[in-house]
Design an enzyme around this catalytic site. Structure first.
Site, short mmCIF file in Angstrom:
data_model
loop_
_atom_site.label_atom_id
_atom_site.label_comp_id
_atom_site.label_asym_id
_atom_site.label_seq_id
_atom_site.Cartn_x
_atom_site.Cartn_y
_atom_site.Cartn_z
N ASN A 113 1.00 -1.28 -0.11
CA ASN A 113 0.13 -0.37 -0.42
C ASN A 113 0.78 1.32 0.66
OD1 ASN A 113 1.01 0.01 2.88
ND2 ASN A 113 -1.37 0.14 3.81
N GLY A 193 1.89 -5.30 7.98
CA GLY A 193 1.30 -6.01 7.29
C GLY A 193 0.19 -6.57 7.87
N SER A 194 -0.92 -7.78 7.81
CA SER A 194 -1.72 -7.64 9.01
C SER A 194 -1.60 -8.61 9.95
CB SER A 194 -3.21 -8.99 7.20
OG SER A 194 -2.15 -10.32 7.71
N THR A 195 -2.71 -8.60 10.31
CA THR A 195 -2.31 -9.58 11.56
C THR A 195 -2.27 -10.83 11.69
OG1 THR A 195 -3.58 -7.63 13.60
CG2 THR A 195 -4.02 -9.55 14.49
N GLU A 215 4.26 -3.05 12.60
CA GLU A 215 2.68 -2.67 12.28
C GLU A 215 1.70 -3.74 12.07
OE1 GLU A 215 0.61 -0.99 10.58
OE2 GLU A 215 2.76 0.25 9.40
N GLU A 421 8.16 2.49 14.66
CA GLU A 421 8.88 2.64 13.74
C GLU A 421 9.31 4.57 13.57
OE1 GLU A 421 7.23 0.62 10.72
OE2 GLU A 421 8.70 -0.15 10.06
C1 SIN Z 1 0.15 1.46 6.55
O1 SIN Z 1 -1.31 1.70 6.61
O2 SIN Z 1 0.47 0.67 6.74
C2 SIN Z 1 0.95 3.25 6.83
C3 SIN Z 1 0.62 4.27 7.04
C4 SIN Z 1 1.07 5.31 6.83
O3 SIN Z 1 2.34 5.28 7.09
O4 SIN Z 1 0.65 6.28 6.99
#
Ligand code: SIN
Length: 444
Positions: A113, A193-195, A215, A421
């Site tokens: 994404n 990524g996903s949980t 994350e 992060e």
């Molecule tokens: C994400 O959707 O994983 C990151 C979104 C962001 O850094 O704002």
């Protein structure tokens, strides 16, 4: 690529670590800043690549490249600030010194994404700390990662310091992730990524007890209180809900609006969403692109259909377009039991619930197993502090729909993961602490 290439990359990163970890912080700072300048000089090309591989609009892609580059700039500076500390000793004549050292080879697993920004948010701090990296680029969007490497090579990063594995979706992808998690040379895994996948990687990493930062998925509440500036709240919802066509982990997923401003907010939001231009990101005027995959498209459609069957009304959108496009959608009169309460839509669907009390809305907002981001709009200062501290999330946006910046820590609580992060904390994720005790100073 698959497991074999991953092993090769890990070995290359391990060989390079011997010298890279010994470079001075100043050297790493200088080289990262040089890379930052090169990335800035290539903003347009990097943005075109993102449009081509991810589908977001050119304006959004440029925004991502600037965001992405800011991590390299920030961590170039942070390279020189990995301070340790000293502690008064309990033994006479002794000194306790705590120093930070790079942890080793880092395995970085990134999502589609943000094809550029999620790479730099991990690679930046890792390189600044003195680690070498093996990046598993997303199967859907590998080209930004390769462009980044090309520029890093151009400015002089030594061979083996940055390694990228590209692989197609399917068994190879899983094999690459597994190798990174189980290979004993890799000392750190950072995953976005996903949980669901996070839980698998955590199990695999347990075999070598790696340091982890994850994350993972969210289900962000977005709350508009009765005392909010409604126009600002609409702007916030547009930015937060529809960024990347709703495909971000921090997108608003459940929108709760106080009964006093519900009609005003919903009609203003619907009017604005109607003006979006959906299409190919390089076409002038296009504001929003497609979903990334057929599965992503079907999930949005399912969430819309189930919500409507559950009593929601379509204010705008609600249907598929051609290919992977879905109309940006606003649903009002959402009722309990709709799918967005249980999972992220990860698409352009804004579902509006009505609420009447602060207590109720906080309870509902927190009643999910995840906690990445939360947003609310209010002009009451006491409420701002109170609600921010009550929401069970890692990041709160007050009167704003966008909270991500390189200078602040990004991350969640509960099943949205752990570790941070960006910000001051970001580089620590790639360092270990060494306690050096020196005794008998008199003898030296
Ligand atoms: C994400 O959707 O994983 C990151 C979104 C962001 O850094 O704002």
């Amino acid at each position: 690529m698959g497991k074999q290439e991953t092993v090769k990359a890990i070995n290359a990163a391990s060989a390079a670590f011997k010298s890279w970890s010994k470079t001075s912080a100043k050297h790493r700072h200088d080289l990262l800043l040089k890379l930052y300048r090169e990335l800035v000089a290539n903003v347009d090309d990097l943005a075109y690549i993102i449009v081509a591989e991810n589908g977001k609009s050119l304006a959004e892609a440029k925004g991502e490249v600037n965001y992405s580059n800011s991590f390299i700039e920030w961590f170039a500076e942070e390279a020189q600030r990995t301070y340790g500390h000293t502690v008064p000793a309990s033994l006479p004549g002794a000194r306790n010194v705590i120093v930070k050292q790079p942890i080793g080879v880092a395995g970085l697993i990134t999502p589609w994404n943000f094809p550029a920004a999620m790479i730099t948010r991990k690679v930046g701090p890792a390189l600044a700390a003195g680690c070498t990296v093996v990046v598993k680029a997303p199967a859907e969007t590998p080209f930004s990662a390769l462009a980044f490497c090309q520029l890093a090579e151009k400015v002089g990063f030594p061979k083996g310091v940055i390694n990228v594995i590209t692989c197609a979706k399917g068994p190879n992808e899983a094999a690459v992730g597994k190798e990174l998690c189980e290979n004993g040379i890799v000392k750190k895994i950072s995953f976005t990524g996903s949980t669901r996948v996070g839980k698998i990687l955590m199990q695999q990493s347990a075999s070598t007890l790696k340091k982890l930062s994850f994350e993972l998925g969210g289900n962000s509440p977005f709350i508009v209180f009765g005392d909010a500036d409604v126009d600002k709240a609409v702007e916030g919802a547009l930015a937060c809900k529809f960024r990347g066509s709703g495909q971000t982990c921090v997108c608003a997923n459940r929108i709760y609006v106080h009964e006093d401003v519900y009609e005003e907010f919903s009609s203003k939001l619907a009017q604005r969403v109607e003006q979006f231009q959906v299409g190919y990101g390089m076409v002038e005027g296009v504001t929003h692109g497609p979903l990334v995959s057929q599965a992503g498209l079907e999930k949005v459609e399912e969430h819309v259909n189930k919500s409507v069957a559950n009593g929601a009304k379509v204010l705008v959108g609600g249907k598929r377009g051609e290919g992977l496009f879905f109309e940006p959608t606003v649903l009002s009169d959402m009722s309990k039991g709709s799918p967005i309460e249980f999972e992220e839509t990860f698409g352009p669907l804004a579902g509006l619930y009505k609420f009447s009390s602060e207590e109720d809305v906080i309870r509902i907002a927190n009643d999910v197993p995840v906690g990445l981001a939360g947003y609310f709009f209010s002009q009451d200062v006491s409420r701002c502090f109170r609600v921010a501290e009550e929401l069970q999330v890692g990041m709160v946006g007050i009167n704003t729909g966008i909270l991500s910046q390189a200078v602040v820590p990004f991350g969640g609580v509960k099943e949205s993961g752990f570790g941070r992060e960006g910000g001051k904390a970001g580089i620590d994720e790639y360092m270990k602490k060494l306690l050096a005790v020196r005794s008998s100073l008199e003898d030296s």
